[in-house]
Design a protein around this motif. Structure first.
Motif, short mmCIF file in Angstrom:
data_model
loop_
_atom_site.label_atom_id
_atom_site.label_comp_id
_atom_site.label_asym_id
_atom_site.label_seq_id
_atom_site.Cartn_x
_atom_site.Cartn_y
_atom_site.Cartn_z
N SER A 65 36.65 36.55 42.02
CA SER A 65 37.06 37.65 41.66
C SER A 65 37.11 38.03 40.46
N GLY A 66 36.83 37.57 39.70
CA GLY A 66 37.14 38.41 38.62
C GLY A 66 38.20 38.10 37.46
N GLY A 67 39.51 37.65 38.24
CA GLY A 67 40.46 37.13 37.60
C GLY A 67 41.10 38.53 38.69
N SER A 68 41.23 38.84 39.81
CA SER A 68 42.12 39.35 40.47
C SER A 68 42.76 38.89 41.36
N LYS A 69 43.83 39.83 41.38
CA LYS A 69 45.09 38.94 41.72
C LYS A 69 45.02 38.79 43.40
N GLU A 70 44.89 40.61 43.53
CA GLU A 70 44.86 39.97 44.76
C GLU A 70 44.04 39.36 45.73
N ALA A 71 43.05 39.02 45.32
CA ALA A 71 41.75 37.68 46.48
C ALA A 71 42.43 36.74 46.90
N LYS A 72 42.28 36.24 48.56
CA LYS A 72 42.44 35.07 48.19
C LYS A 72 40.92 34.32 48.95
#
Length: 614
Positions: free
Chosen positions: A556-563
């Motif tokens: 995800s390129g470091g996304s916090k919301e990706a699960k």
């Protein structure tokens, strides 16, 4: 012209009489002399009364011990003694030796001692009162009596002392002295008998009985001939005691007789039924002998095939080994030794089977000849006296069961391209094998069949085996396979078969329908073990909705919301997984369900949407 025809007929009759005398000799096989008071054993072999009483008692051997002794006895040869009822063996060569398998026959119990028959080694019970209480063979007794009359001065058969005979009664038959001859003519029951001067009878052959004939053609004189009662010499055995099952005279049934008050009837009435019963048993038994002859012929043919196969294999071995001269000479010797050893083993198996079948065939032929002889030459009394013994013997022989087909096949094969080994730097190939493919013992490798998914390829590995269950080490078998749907039996799905040349075959297929199907695997048009195999085909699974990644942080390129479906999270508010963090599978996986296999089915549960109206 007529005289020459008459001479030919006389010569033919003499030849036939000579053949019959050879088949039924008048000499006892134990003492080598003319039969003296011949008695019939339950196995239908005949010996002198004195010879039977002189046989040693036999102690029965337990079944397991007897089997060991039987197997041991097969290695030695023993000449078989001839019997009064045993046909001479054919001079033609036989596959096996003349040694017999020692086996106990089903005995008729008399409550006395047990002896072994000198001819067939069957266990025989002798009454406590001696062999004189065994059935008398009247036909042989009469013929021996006729022969003895020709050879020396005859004695009266009715007197106790040694009184010279001067007459011959053809009805009794018996030699008579002057007193007995006169009394014979005076008594009411014998006044009609034909009594000849003994010298005239000897010169003209008046005492001769009817010639030997086939079953059903016995003359009326042989049927009407009636022996005298041993207890009452002046009475004939015209009655049959149904209570005791014996032929008796009129005096035996009177008040002072042993059979007084017993149920009795005329012998001729009983003889009709008994003769027919014996004919029926003989008709049922004769095909058994023919079946055994055919089986022995097949065994001899198989033996020749083995010998032919042995020569063929040895020739191939020689042709292959000659190219190596010195290095391969020892290898040649080993291969030929193995061929010979294998063929000897096969021959031993066939030899044991042939010995058993030849013994049974000999017993059948001896018994059938006995019955034919009895029916042709015996009177009603003689037939009735022996019917129980003869009938039981024929039934016992008819109930014996043997394997008629050869117990071993002639299969033997030389494989020149197998058995590779290095000897002094030279490659040596070639081996002899008796391995023969057995489809019913072939099976798939692994722990059962794998789960089958709709639209997914399935690979199986079939291991072929021989008749002993050992893995085959070569290919070349005709393996065919296909799939049949249960709901659509006319629709056949092909299966690809690949020969791996090492005794295994790879099977591959793909099926696009779900439900139950059956996998048919055949080798040489014969199903293998377990075929057809039931294969439940599961429906095609849902495809993965995520991506196959190393972790959520990277994909995800470091996304916090990706699960991620693996359920792992990272500190700092990240809802997905990351390398080295708690819960990470430690390997690439699917983001939708967390499965670590790229070709796996997606196991993410289907979400349910619930709608409410407020």
């Amino acid at each position: 012209m007529s005289s020459s025809l008459q001479e030919e007929e006389e010569e033919t009759e003499e030849d036939g009489q000579k053949t019959r005398n050879e088949q039924f000799p008048l000499t006892c096989s134990v003492c080598g002399k003319l039969y003296e008071d011949p008695r019939v054993l339950p196995c239908l072999h005949t010996f002198c009364t004195r010879c039977i009483d002189g046989l040693d008692s036999y102690v029965s051997v337990p079944t397991n011990k007897r089997r060991q002794l039987t197997n041991h006895s097969l290695d030695s040869n023993k000449d078989s003694a001839a019997s009064g009822y045993e046909s001479e063996k054919s001079p033609t060569s036989s596959l096996v030796s003349s040694s017999k398998t020692k086996r106990p026959a089903n005995r008729i119990r008399f409550g006395g001692r047990v002896v072994l028959c000198p001819t067939c080694d069957s266990e025989v019970d002798i009454p406590n009162t001696g062999a004189s209480h065994l059935p008398l063979h009247y036909v042989l007794h009469n013929k021996v009596l006729q022969v003895s009359l020709k050879g020396s001065e005859s004695r009266c058969d009715l007197c106790i002392g040694d009184v010279n005979a001067i007459a011959w009664c053809s009805e009794c038959p018996a030699a008579l002295c002057a007193f007995c001859s006169e009394a014979h003519r005076r008594q009411r029951k014998t006044e009609g008998h034909k009594v000849f001067d003994l010298r005239d009878a000897l010169r003209n052959g008046a005492f001769e009985t009817s010639t030997w004939t086939v079953v059903g053609s016995a003359t009326s004189s042989s049927r009407e001939r009636c022996p005298v009662c041993p207890s009452h010499p002046t009475e004939e055995l015209r009655l049959f005691c149904e209570t005791c099952g014996r032929t008796v005279c009129k005096t035996c049934c009177e008040v002072d007789g042993d059979h007084f008050g017993h149920t009795r009837c005329n012998v001729s009435q009983v003889a009709k039924d008994k003769v027919q019963d014996l004919k029926n048993l003989l008709t049922q038994t004769l095909p058994r002998a023919e079946s055994l002859r055919n089986s022995l012929s097949e065994i001899r043919t198989t033996s020749k095939q083995i010998q032919t196969k042995e020569r063929e294999v040895v020739d191939r071995v020689d042709a292959y080994i000659d190219a190596y001269v010195r290095i391969l000479e020892e290898h040649r010797k080993n291969l030929k030794g193995k061929v010979k050893k294998t063929c000897e083993m096969k021959q031993r198996v066939l030899k044991l089977q042939a010995i058993q079948l030849e013994q049974t065939l000999e017993d059948l032929e001896t018994s059938c000849n006995f019955v034919e002889h009895l029916l042709a030459e015996g009177s009603d009394v003689e037939v009735v006296t022996l019917v129980s013994h003869v009938g039981k013997r024929l039934r016992d022989l008819g109930n014996e069961r043997h394997r008629l087909e050869p117990k071993i096949d002639p299969f033997l094969q030389f494989l020149p391209n197998e058995g590779n080994q290095i000897v002094n730097g030279y490659l040596i190939r070639g081996t002899v094998t008796t391995q023969r493919l057995c489809p019913t013992k072939c099976s798939f490798k692994g722990n059962g069949l794998p789960a089958v998914r709709q639209g997914r390829k399935v690979d199986l590995l079939l291991q072929t085996r021989d008749t002993e269950g050992q893995p085959m080490c070569r290919g070349g078998c005709q393996v065919k396979a296909d799939l049949v749907l249960k709901d659509e039996p006319n629709k056949i799905v092909p299966v690809k078969v690949t020969d791996r040349q090492d005794g295994t075959y790879a099977l591959g297929f793909r099926i696009d329908e779900n439900g139950l199907c059956f996998l048919n695997v055949r080798i040489d048009n014969q199903h293998v073990q377990g075929s057809p195999y039931p294969l439940p085909v599961k429906a095609k699974p849902d495809s993965h909705t995520g991506i196959f990644h190393c972790c959520t942080f990277c994909s995800s390129g470091g996304s916090k919301e990706a699960k991620c479906g693996c359920g792992a999270t990272m500190k700092g508010g990240f809802k997905g997984c990351g390398h080295g963090h708690s819960g990470h599978p430690g390997k690439p996986h699917w983001s939708c369900c967390g499965k670590t296999s790229e070709t796996s089915d997606c196991i993410k549960p289907t979400s349910k949407v619930l709608q409410f109206t407020l």
